[in-house]
Structures are given as structure tokens and as C-alpha cells.
Design a protein around this motif. Sequence first.
Motif: not given
Length: 373
Positions: A361-367
Motif C-alpha cells: 500500500v502506498q501510504h506516504k508521500r513527501r515533496r
Amino acid sequence: MSITVKEVTTKKELDQFIRFPLALYKGNPCFVPPLHFDEKATLRKDKNPAFDYCEARYWLAYKNGKVVGRIAAIINHAFIEKWDKRYMRFGWVDFENDPEIAASLIGEVEKWAKEKGMSAVHGPMGFTDLDHEGMLVEGFDKLGTLATIYNHPYYPQFMEQLGYSKDADWVEYLVKVPEVIPEKMEKMASVVERRLGLHVLKAKSAKDILPYAPAIFELINEAYADLYGVVPLTEKQIQYYTKQYFSFIRPDFVPLILDKEGKLVAFGVTMPSLSAALQKAKGSLLPFGFVHILKALKKNDLADLYLVAIRKDMQGKGVNALLMCEVNKAYIRNGIRYAETNPELELNTKVQSIWEHFEAVQHKRRRCFIKHL
């Protein structure tokens, strides 16, 4: 009362700079404090070999005499030379929920960037690609990891208000470890091992892996060369990272794939998760923090995938199946049920294709944000 911003110039102020997040995130169940000694070594000019080609300044924000924010600004001259972009980096950015604090801190970075003739400011970025990078924009309710930044949801909102926009994103997955190795993966791994004449190093201790440390970092330089913002690690940095981190290695969690000549083809640096242990230790090894870390290394059901690399001449030949098969074997042996992938560039489809074979599961995103000056 207005915000005042002061540059960090003393050891006491540097200690306040490092410890500020402990107060800001006190009681937050998702924040994982970094190791204090590691932060200090990274930020000190006399310790971090990245200062051979970097300049840096740090600031603290105060309100009513209390520290309410921090930020670092970095000029990475190797990045500017390689990518031909006069960008200043910001990192180690934290602030209370007040847009004036964020504006005051970012303002200092932008002021220095203009003085130095920079064309843009981007971040959060560190001195190197092995430092923390990327501001969390999704997954604020998920447990952080040793390798990543945790931040409050208002951070990216304030960055956008200050004129910053997306330059690059990283995604993270939570992967369920299968109870048995998938038959298809095991067959493919066997075929690849036989056809390419490869074998897995049977390491019993960290000492068995240590001789391969230079080759591991050389492979990092090769495999990661074209990724966002990456500059090659120098010989001095390779020695520094080897000394700093190889004592933590659990050999059964670090598979090395070798060719017929015994040269490194691929590796995976993974570890039992230290997130809960670091929360208990509050980022310090002393007086009893090391006890929590030792326990986490011995008994855990969560693992972190830190670095994975395959030699360019061996990419696209199924070596990733052999590597992940070995990782899975180690996880099953050690009772690991889930693994955190840690950040992967969202455009790096080669890496993300690995997780198609698992329940993930893709559960985090950062930028990484950017603002052109």
C-alpha cells in the motif's frame, strides 16, 4: 510579540537546534526522533566531510525568548557543478503553527541565496542524498522511520503560501511480507542465479560485509547517479559513512549478490525498524537508549528497506527477483511481517514495479518544494 531569528553560532545553540523537534512533537505517536549524535556529526563542519564542497548556515526563531522554529541553508557546490543549477537547499526545517515563524525562517534562507547569486531555493534537502529529504505531504497519521522526516500537516500549506511549489515527489509503501516465498519468485531467482553465474554472500557477521563497503558505496554512486539532486560520494564520505553506520548492520538483513569473480552485483541494506526504539530513547543512546535499540534489532516484526542497488550491466535481467527473494527469506526467518520501503522517487517506476509482486500500500508521500528567485 514579534519573531526574532538568530543564526546558530555556539555549541549550545546547535544543541538547541538539534533538540527543538523533541519539544515540538512531544507526545506525537508518529514522530521518530533522529539519533542525536548522528545529527550533530552531520551538522558540524569539523565532522561532516560534505563540507569539503558545501557551505551551510543555521538559524533559530524565537518568540518571547522561547525557541519556536529552526532552519538550515546549504549551498552544495558539487550539485551546482553537476546539474548546472544555482539552487540553495533548505533543510532541518521545523516551526510552530504560525505562518510568521515560517516566513521569518525562509526569509533568512532566501536573503542568503540572493546574496550568493542563487537562482532558486529548494528543499527539504540535506548535504547528500543519504541525508533526510522531502517534506511529508501525505501520511501524517503513519509512523515515521529513522530515514525520513516527519512534519505537521501545516508545513506544506505554509510553504505554498510562501510561493513554493512541487519540484519532485517521493512515495513510500508498506509491504506485507509473505509467510512463504512466492513460488514464481523463487523459481525466477534460481534461474537468474544459475544463468548469470551469481551467488549470495553467506555473511555471519558485520565483519564479513565490511570488506565490501567501498564496493557498496561505489555501486550507490553508479546506480543513483541520475536521481534527483544526487551528487557522487567522495572517498572521504565513503569512509565516514562506513565508520558511522556499518556497526549497526545485521548481516542477515543485508544480502550481497556477487558475480563469478566475486565482484558486487547488487545489494539491499535493510534493518529491523528502529522507530519505536528511538521514540523510547528520545533519539539518545545514553543512558539507556542503546538498550531499546538492541532489543529492536533482536526482536521485531517491522523492517525498513533503506538502500537497494543493482549494477547497471545487470539491470533488467531479473537480479531484483534474486535480491528480493533473499530479503524475504531473512524477513521470514526473523519474524518480520511488514516492511517500510522508505522514499522512492514517484517517477522511478523500475523500483516501484518490485512491489507489484507483493501486497503493498502506498501510504506516504513527501515533496521537495522549489521557489525561483
